[in-house]
Design an enzyme around this catalytic site. Structure first.
Site, PDB file in Angstrom:
ATOM      1  N   LYS A  54       3.418  15.971  19.472  1.00 52.05           N
ATOM      2  CA  LYS A  54       3.426  17.417  19.591  1.00 52.05           C
ATOM      3  C   LYS A  54       4.760  17.873  20.198  1.00 52.05           C
ATOM      4  O   LYS A  54       5.309  17.172  21.067  1.00 52.05           O
ATOM      5  CB  LYS A  54       2.264  17.801  20.529  1.00 52.05           C
ATOM      6  CG  LYS A  54       1.972  19.262  20.626  1.00 52.05           C
ATOM      7  CD  LYS A  54       0.756  19.460  21.497  1.00 52.05           C
ATOM      8  CE  LYS A  54       0.656  20.878  21.982  1.00 52.05           C
ATOM      9  NZ  LYS A  54      -0.511  21.173  22.755  1.00 52.05           N
ATOM     10  N   LYS A 102      -3.815  12.291  33.360  1.00 50.58           N
ATOM     11  CA  LYS A 102      -2.699  12.536  34.290  1.00 50.58           C
ATOM     12  C   LYS A 102      -2.790  11.623  35.504  1.00 50.58           C
ATOM     13  O   LYS A 102      -1.778  11.106  35.975  1.00 50.58           O
ATOM     14  CB  LYS A 102      -2.684  14.003  34.730  1.00 50.58           C
ATOM     15  CG  LYS A 102      -2.174  14.919  33.637  1.00 50.58           C
ATOM     16  CD  LYS A 102      -2.034  16.337  34.131  1.00 50.58           C
ATOM     17  CE  LYS A 102      -1.520  17.239  33.033  1.00 50.58           C
ATOM     18  NZ  LYS A 102      -1.619  18.655  33.378  1.00 50.58           N
ATOM     19  N   LYS A 137       8.733  19.707  25.764  1.00 51.25           N
ATOM     20  CA  LYS A 137      10.017  19.489  26.448  1.00 51.25           C
ATOM     21  C   LYS A 137      10.118  18.070  26.975  1.00 51.25           C
ATOM     22  O   LYS A 137      11.174  17.449  26.946  1.00 51.25           O
ATOM     23  CB  LYS A 137      10.165  20.478  27.594  1.00 51.25           C
ATOM     24  CG  LYS A 137      10.699  21.802  27.106  1.00 51.25           C
ATOM     25  CD  LYS A 137      11.112  22.695  28.243  1.00 51.25           C
ATOM     26  CE  LYS A 137      11.488  24.049  27.659  1.00 51.25           C
ATOM     27  NZ  LYS A 137      11.295  25.132  28.573  1.00 51.25           N
TER      28      LYS A 137
END
Ligand code: SF4
Length: 337
Positions: free
Chosen positions: A205, A111, A208
């Site tokens: 995967k 991240k 959203k």
């Protein structure tokens, strides 16, 4: 009865990947374990977010979970920020967690590589995660195989805290050492039986952010509009080409939604070119309807009676606050407060 804890981010309405990969399993586990399910909204603010959308999404997640079958009379469902002891314990655990251990976390590395400015919140995210679990002294945490390593830090923190602050019982062990009473159990993974659900693009995967999902509460027309063009076995170009079900994402969705007889029929029809992919997807859409209709119905009922959602979350938070307070009282006392 063993206690389980699991958290989910308030990402709005559940999609079928969340449902099949985690929440459907929770609806069964709640009858086998003392279950605590938490909407982890403090975790959601470690990256850029919109406060108004956070409020909406928190609510949508609660409605989705209750509609999917989390029973507030059986399990405790609550919102993390309603139990301030989560952050209090996280602070205590931060003080015993080496910086290097956090910098080495895979999630942090991934991240932070995507962001220009990295916050301390993002770095400390796994400590809050450990606090979530240890606050309730959970024995087990339901996780998918790919998440087992995320639990490791919680296990390490639990061992470290026990080693530093466990109380001597005044007795000695068989080998003459001082016996110590450990406070935190080392939480163990409880593997979720369902394999990872791929998105409709068949590439990544279901998520959203990848725009490859089907919402749990989506109407049938919208589900069909997404299923129809969904990626199948890439080698099956014409209807007359035999397919390989195991490499097709639609087949894995059949395994999740269709009866064993239908799954067997799909495998035979696919591998013998007995039908086309559209025929196969129509059968899947029917199987999905069988499972999703009652879930949608419950969501409509909850929308008409929002107090039921408020009451469920308030009752869950009350129950969890009591448990959390017991833990914090011990932690404060052992750590010199
Ligand atoms: Fe996939 Fe069904 Fe097409 Fe076979 S027939 S490739 S299982 S969609």
């Amino acid at each position: 009865m063993s206690r389980i804890f699991s958290g989910i981010q308030p990402s709005g309405e559940l999609h079928i990947g969340n449902y099949l990969g985690a929440v459907k399993n929770w609806t069964q586990l709640q009858h086998e374990f003392e279950s605590i399910f938490c909407i982890v909204d403090y975790h959601a603010i470690t990256q850029q977010y919109d406060p108004e959308r956070l409020r909406v999404r928190r609510r949508e997640m609660a409605v989705s979970l209750l509609s999917a079958g989390i029973d507030p009379n059986v399990a405790s469902l609550f919102v993390q920020s309603q139990v301030p002891e989560h952050t209090e314990l996280a602070w205590f655990l931060n003080t015993i967690t080496p910086l290097g251990e956090l910098e080495r976390q895979t999630q942090f590395k991934e991240k932070s590589a995507r962001q220009e400015s990295v916050t301390a919140g993002l770095l400390n995210y796994p400590v809050l995660q450990a606090a979530d679990i240890l606050l309730y002294r959970a024995d087990l945490v339901p996780v998918g195989e790919d998440q087992v390593q995320h639990l490791e830090l919680s296990r390490v923190v639990s061992r470290r805290w026990n080693a530093m602050f466990a109380r001597a019982t005044g007795k000695t062990t068989e080998d003459g050492a001082e016996e110590r009473e450990e406070f935190f159990p080392e939480p163990k993974p409880l593997l979720t039986p369902m394999r990872r659900i791929m998105g409709l693009d068949g590439q990544a995967k279901m998520s959203k952010s990848m725009n490859n999902t089907i919402g749990l509460l989506e109407p049938p027309e919208s589900i069909w509009a997404k299923l129809r063009p969904a990626v199948t076995d890439p080698k099956r170009i014409r209807k007359t080409d035999p397919g390989t079900p195991e490499v097709c994402n639609i087949f894995h969705l059949h395994k999740a939604f269709s009866s064993p007889e239908t799954v067997e029929h799909v495998a035979v029809q696919c591998s013998t070119a007995g039908w086309g992919c559209i025929d196969c997807k129509k059968v899947l859409a029917e199987s999905m309807e069988t499972e999703l209709v009652p879930i949608r119905r419950r969501a409509v009922e909850l929308a008409a009676y929002p107090k039921a959602v408020d009451d469920a979350l308030a009752a869950g938070a009350d129950r969890c606050r009591r448990l959390a307070r017991e833990t914090i009282d011990v932690v404060r006392e052992r750590m010199g407060f």
